[in-house]
Design an enzyme around this catalytic site. Structure first.
Site, mmCIF file in Angstrom:
data_model
loop_
_atom_site.group_PDB
_atom_site.id
_atom_site.type_symbol
_atom_site.label_atom_id
_atom_site.label_comp_id
_atom_site.label_asym_id
_atom_site.label_seq_id
_atom_site.Cartn_x
_atom_site.Cartn_y
_atom_site.Cartn_z
ATOM 1 N N ARG A 111 23.457 12.504 -6.119
ATOM 2 C CA ARG A 111 22.578 11.358 -5.958
ATOM 3 C C ARG A 111 22.073 10.927 -7.335
ATOM 4 O O ARG A 111 22.221 11.640 -8.320
ATOM 5 C CB ARG A 111 21.363 11.707 -5.062
ATOM 6 C CG ARG A 111 21.697 12.154 -3.646
ATOM 7 C CD ARG A 111 22.217 11.011 -2.800
ATOM 8 N NE ARG A 111 22.373 11.400 -1.404
ATOM 9 C CZ ARG A 111 23.477 11.878 -0.876
ATOM 10 N NH1 ARG A 111 24.555 12.071 -1.634
ATOM 11 N NH2 ARG A 111 23.538 12.173 0.415
ATOM 12 N N ASN A 115 17.627 7.136 -5.001
ATOM 13 C CA ASN A 115 16.644 8.087 -4.459
ATOM 14 C C ASN A 115 15.380 8.056 -5.314
ATOM 15 O O ASN A 115 15.335 8.658 -6.391
ATOM 16 C CB ASN A 115 17.239 9.495 -4.412
ATOM 17 C CG ASN A 115 18.340 9.606 -3.370
ATOM 18 O OD1 ASN A 115 19.410 9.025 -3.544
ATOM 19 N ND2 ASN A 115 18.089 10.309 -2.303
ATOM 20 N N ALA A 123 0.818 -1.213 0.000
ATOM 21 C CA ALA A 123 0.000 0.000 0.000
ATOM 22 C C ALA A 123 0.852 1.263 0.000
ATOM 23 O O ALA A 123 0.327 2.368 -0.087
ATOM 24 C CB ALA A 123 -0.913 0.011 1.226
ATOM 25 N N ASP A 158 0.535 -6.601 10.216
ATOM 26 C CA ASP A 158 1.952 -6.291 10.373
ATOM 27 C C ASP A 158 2.783 -7.501 9.974
ATOM 28 O O ASP A 158 2.438 -8.644 10.313
ATOM 29 C CB ASP A 158 2.232 -5.920 11.839
ATOM 30 C CG ASP A 158 3.561 -5.207 12.018
ATOM 31 O OD1 ASP A 158 4.595 -5.786 11.639
ATOM 32 O OD2 ASP A 158 3.561 -4.083 12.562
ATOM 33 N N VAL A 159 3.889 -7.263 9.274
ATOM 34 C CA VAL A 159 4.742 -8.362 8.833
ATOM 35 C C VAL A 159 5.405 -9.072 10.016
ATOM 36 O O VAL A 159 5.937 -10.171 9.867
ATOM 37 C CB VAL A 159 5.794 -7.846 7.817
ATOM 38 C CG1 VAL A 159 6.883 -7.043 8.523
ATOM 39 C CG2 VAL A 159 6.389 -8.976 7.003
ATOM 40 N N TYR A 167 19.066 3.214 9.691
ATOM 41 C CA TYR A 167 18.301 2.705 8.556
ATOM 42 C C TYR A 167 19.191 1.875 7.638
ATOM 43 O O TYR A 167 18.825 0.768 7.224
ATOM 44 C CB TYR A 167 17.676 3.864 7.784
ATOM 45 C CG TYR A 167 17.046 3.452 6.476
ATOM 46 C CD1 TYR A 167 15.949 2.600 6.447
ATOM 47 C CD2 TYR A 167 17.564 3.902 5.256
ATOM 48 C CE1 TYR A 167 15.377 2.205 5.241
ATOM 49 C CE2 TYR A 167 16.997 3.519 4.056
ATOM 50 C CZ TYR A 167 15.909 2.666 4.057
ATOM 51 O OH TYR A 167 15.350 2.276 2.865
ATOM 52 N N LYS A 189 18.879 -2.174 6.577
ATOM 53 C CA LYS A 189 18.732 -2.659 5.204
ATOM 54 C C LYS A 189 19.803 -3.704 4.886
ATOM 55 O O LYS A 189 19.516 -4.716 4.230
ATOM 56 C CB LYS A 189 18.806 -1.504 4.204
ATOM 57 C CG LYS A 189 17.698 -0.470 4.331
ATOM 58 C CD LYS A 189 16.311 -1.097 4.332
ATOM 59 C CE LYS A 189 15.893 -1.615 2.974
ATOM 60 N NZ LYS A 189 14.488 -2.128 2.991
ATOM 61 N N ILE A 216 6.175 3.126 -3.041
ATOM 62 C CA ILE A 216 6.790 2.249 -4.035
ATOM 63 C C ILE A 216 5.961 0.987 -4.218
ATOM 64 O O ILE A 216 5.728 0.534 -5.345
ATOM 65 C CB ILE A 216 8.238 1.905 -3.624
ATOM 66 C CG1 ILE A 216 9.099 3.167 -3.576
ATOM 67 C CG2 ILE A 216 8.846 0.895 -4.596
ATOM 68 C CD1 ILE A 216 10.512 2.936 -3.053
#
Length: 350
Positions: A246, A207, A9, A54-55, A178, A182, A12
């Site tokens: 970037r 980005n 949802a 929720d995952v 973050y 990842k 991306i």
């Protein structure tokens, strides 16, 4: 093929869902609608099996995996957040959530995964020194940033460096929470693949911007922050001197990369993870992006503030040649076209 899209949802994820359904796949979406990304419930596309969960919920994940052929894992907290107090939330959403998903996939016999990763796993980009060749500068010093010295120097001689493109084989060096989460997602997925004989394509996004991007929050990307400022009638505020480079890649191209990766999974070796950079191939400075958006929107010119955020890197641009050569993907939205569209597009309320 029935594909489960976690985070489907989101900004991306919703474009990926459209790409998959447009290619004839059945899609099931699992999304927690976290307040940081969703202030209002999104519309559910026709024909999509929607699961609000929720995952990290083992039961919900097990139920969502029933009958699934492959998973596209987009669910995550993104951005730098407000401060280090956000670290438990990032680790919980991104790493615990991924571990729960992978355990569920192992139990369900699902062996194909496309994982949303990020270029931030590299830390700073690729640099060369005229005397010492390719070097890896350390984190920038606060004293240098306070003095407006934003370019990282050669760690050996202190001389200026030239920036280049990062390949997927470059060493990883996450510089903030973050980024660390990842990279941990990639390690977890690689361990799962080795244990189960599965196949993983990890897409390291640059980005990402485009229609449907959420309005500015503490977790928003720079393109959203600039676009939101223009919508308020304010000039975009550009940190540092605006010279940080970037690769701004359009969200439709990112969705296309996910479709190419999903279609190409069968050709990857069993029991391994293959990383792919996903960029436009057109690096620009943050200042250039802000100026292009402001001109297309008809707003005030950007203001360069000299401010900085600890954990930000100076230059990070990478080659996407592997994705093009191995999976037949190529970006189709160029910088000028994409920024002109984004300048006029509506932003999501959340």
């Amino acid at each position: 093929m029935l594909i489960l899209v976690t985070g489907g949802a989101g900004f991306i994820g919703s474009h990926i869902v459209s790409a998959f359904t447009g290619a004839g796949h059945e899609v099931r979406v699992l999304d927690a609608l976290l307040p940081a990304a969703h202030r209002t419930p999104p519309p559910v596309p026709d024909g999509v099996d929607w699961r609000h969960a929720d995952v990290r919920d083992r039961g919900a994940v097990a139920d969502a995996l029933r009958g699934v052929d492959a998973v596209c894992h987009q669910a995550a907290m993104v951005g730098l957040g407000k401060d280090f107090a956000d670290a438990p939330d990032y680790v919980g959403c991104n790493d615990l959530g991924t571990a729960v998903l992978l355990a569920g996939m192992a139990a369900a016999g699902v062996r194909r995964l496309v994982l949303a990763s990020s270029m931030v796993v590299y830390g700073e980009g690729r640099y060369e020194c005229a005397r010492h060749g390719v070097v890896r500068p350390g984190p920038r010093r606060i004293a240098d940033l306070d003095a407006g010295r934003f370019e990282p120097p050669c760690p050996h001689c202190g001389e200026p460096l030239s920036a280049g493109l990062v390949g997927e084989e470059a060493p990883t060096d996450p510089r903030n929470v973050y980024a660390a989460t990842k990279l941990a997602q990639e390690h977890l997925a690689a361990a799962w693949a080795r244990a189960t004989g599965a196949r993983v394509a990890s897409l390291r996004y640059h980005n990402v911007y485009g229609p449907g991007m959420p309005r500015d929050t503490p977790y928003a990307g720079v393109a959203s922050l600039f676009r939101s400022a223009l919508a308020r009638g304010e000039a975009p505020r550009v940190f540092e001197d605006g010279g940080q480079r970037r690769d701004f890649v359009h969200v439709r191209d990112v969705a296309g990369a996910n479709l190419a990766a999903m279609d190409g999974l069968a050709a990857l070796p069993e029991g391994g993870l293959r990383a792919y950079n996903v960029g436009s191939g057109e690096p620009h400075t943050v200042g250039e992006m802000a100026a292009a958006l402001a001109a297309a929107h008809g707003g005030d010119a950007p203001v360069v503030t000299g401010e900085y955020r600890l954990g930000d890197v100076r230059h990070i641009t990478a080659s996407s040649r592997r994705l093009c050569d191995e999976l037949g993907w190529k970006p189709v939205v160029d910088f000028a076209e994409g920024m002109a569209e984004f300048a006029k597009a509506a932003l999501r309320a959340g």
